[in-house]
Scaffold this motif. Sequence first.
Motif, PDB file in Angstrom:
ATOM      1  N   ARG A   1     102.905  65.014  -8.599  1.00  0.00           N
ATOM      2  CA  ARG A   1     101.636  65.870  -7.870  1.00  0.00           C
ATOM      3  C   ARG A   1     101.118  67.040  -8.580  1.00  0.00           C
ATOM      4  N   GLY A   2     101.927  67.470  -9.581  1.00  0.00           N
ATOM      5  CA  GLY A   2     101.533  68.636 -10.416  1.00  0.00           C
ATOM      6  C   GLY A   2     100.303  68.325 -11.215  1.00  0.00           C
ATOM      7  N   GLU A   3     100.366  66.993 -11.608  1.00  0.00           N
ATOM      8  CA  GLU A   3      99.255  66.296 -12.240  1.00  0.00           C
ATOM      9  C   GLU A   3      97.907  65.857 -11.679  1.00  0.00           C
TER      10      GLU A   3
ATOM     11  N   ASP B   1      99.818  58.516  -4.221  1.00  0.00           N
ATOM     12  CA  ASP B   1      98.572  58.114  -5.078  1.00  0.00           C
ATOM     13  C   ASP B   1      98.529  58.686  -6.263  1.00  0.00           C
ATOM     14  N   VAL B   2      98.663  57.884  -7.329  1.00  0.00           N
ATOM     15  CA  VAL B   2      98.800  58.383  -8.781  1.00  0.00           C
ATOM     16  C   VAL B   2      97.513  57.999  -9.437  1.00  0.00           C
ATOM     17  N   SER B   3      96.531  57.311  -8.747  1.00  0.00           N
ATOM     18  CA  SER B   3      95.433  56.826  -9.531  1.00  0.00           C
ATOM     19  C   SER B   3      94.696  57.885 -10.174  1.00  0.00           C
ATOM     20  N   ASN B   4      94.643  58.940  -9.764  1.00  0.00           N
ATOM     21  CA  ASN B   4      94.077  60.338 -10.518  1.00  0.00           C
ATOM     22  C   ASN B   4      94.721  61.008 -11.450  1.00  0.00           C
ATOM     23  N   VAL B   5      95.873  60.591 -11.892  1.00  0.00           N
ATOM     24  CA  VAL B   5      96.791  61.067 -12.814  1.00  0.00           C
ATOM     25  C   VAL B   5      96.458  60.348 -13.922  1.00  0.00           C
TER      26      VAL B   5
ATOM     27  N   TRP C   1      99.427  53.124  -5.804  1.00  0.00           N
ATOM     28  CA  TRP C   1     100.053  53.673  -4.829  1.00  0.00           C
ATOM     29  C   TRP C   1     101.421  53.424  -4.810  1.00  0.00           C
ATOM     30  N   ILE C   2     102.383  54.246  -4.751  1.00  0.00           N
ATOM     31  CA  ILE C   2     103.875  54.293  -4.992  1.00  0.00           C
ATOM     32  C   ILE C   2     104.356  54.484  -3.711  1.00  0.00           C
TER      33      ILE C   2
END
Length: 524
Positions: free
Chosen positions: A247-249, A294-298, A323-324
Amino acid sequence: MNVQFTDVLIIGIGIAGLMAAECLRSHQNVTIITKSSFQNSNSYRAQGGIAAATQQDDHWAEHFLDTIKAGRFHNEEALTEILVKEGPELISLLEKWNVPFDKNPDGKVSLGREGGHRKSRILHAGGDRTGSKMINALFNRVAGHVTIKEHEMVGDLIVEDGRCRGAWTKLENGEVAVYRAGAVILASGGAAGLYSVHSNDESITGDSIALAYRAGALLSDLEFLQFHPTMLYTQGKSFGLVSEAVRGEGGVLLTDQGDRVMKGIHELEDLAPRDIVARTIHQSINQGRKVFLDVSNVKNFTNRFPTITKQCNLARISLKDGWIPVAPGAHFTMGGAVTDEWGRTTVPGLYAVGEASRTGVHGANRLASNSLLEGVVFSKRTALNILEEPCAAPVSAPNSLDSMQTKSAGWLPDKEEIKEKMTKYAGIVRTPDGLSEAIAWFEEYEKCTPDFGCTIHEMEVLNMLQTAKLIVTSAFMRKESRGGHYRTDFPVSNDREWLKKQIYRRKDYHEQAEAKKTAAGIFA
């Protein structure tokens, strides 16, 4: 019965135990006992990093305020100040000891940001493998210089004439061993493994709390259990932790309908303190919605987070859409054996470090990446105290264990039943009736304690029962909602006026520190 002697006996081989051993090994005879191996600890599994105000645009006072605010103003201020002030020095020491902190292309240490931090001050090693990198570096330093006993479980501490003088253990083959020591350091972790969904190593069964309690040490804050907001949860089970660093990234929490879970809940949204995020996700799930990270923007997710990527593969979660599926799980124990700034418990000769201790630096809710920091800062201080104030040499005094009867533990519940009770009655949301029911259930086993006739499995179950009873009783006694302890019959405590005073006072500290730095530059 095999009796051995050592200057310092360390129970546990996570970051706190290894740090203490490293600081003692050149001066004392050190023995480390672990019921599994050096790779079986919460420290080894730590995906997050280690927090410290190491940059010029950061300051220990700001780290202090973030820690206090996340801890819901329940922190021991003096010890918290020690934690954040001494942190940068310990980071430099770890770098000298070859802990490979991640670097930017320009060669400078890469800093991340996690929940509750208002500055980027988190150092990582190997992306999401900080814990294992730190453990490996410290283990390599102590191996060959201290005695390490793996696959050996401590049954109980030996207390004679009011002083801790060692411990007795059980080996896998059933053999009993006795260790006489001048000082004993509890470093065997916390109690989050007592819950059905948790992030802890499977070896964590609340042993340190049970051992300290039976030895007569003062315990505190056991009701404050931190539930990590994002366990990878699918198919009805957990596949491991999804680090807050995600989430920090740029990772964001979404419902299955695509709504932002933390929108309008807290000013930091997805990077709000863990207790707030965990309760919000818990509420969404109870309302019938699934929650995803949602980690698509990491950027470069698979390279940046190799451990989490591996967990997704094991869970058959495709990262194509990013999506995890996540759910909260028990993660960290803020309470434990009460210690001072030198690791001393209320029992002479007995010390506690890391998650086994209650230094008070985490308050009611630990700030992200402060756990590894606590482990190194206070373990070093504990070692210094042992060296500066030599403990009584191990003695072969009359053995208080000779009279112990060997008997069967009798019928005991299985581990899963204990975990179900804790999850149902002492989980993220607690009720007075539920806590009362849990207390009554655990009281049925109150008189059961480990003895020479117990198997290692029975010893673990007995420790789980003992620690669980202490946690639910503590939760019943605290008549408020604060941090990791949330009761439906009490509102959440905020203490905003306290925070305003602290910000003003710490601002003065910051200005004084800046003035001192300026003066130092002029007269250099």
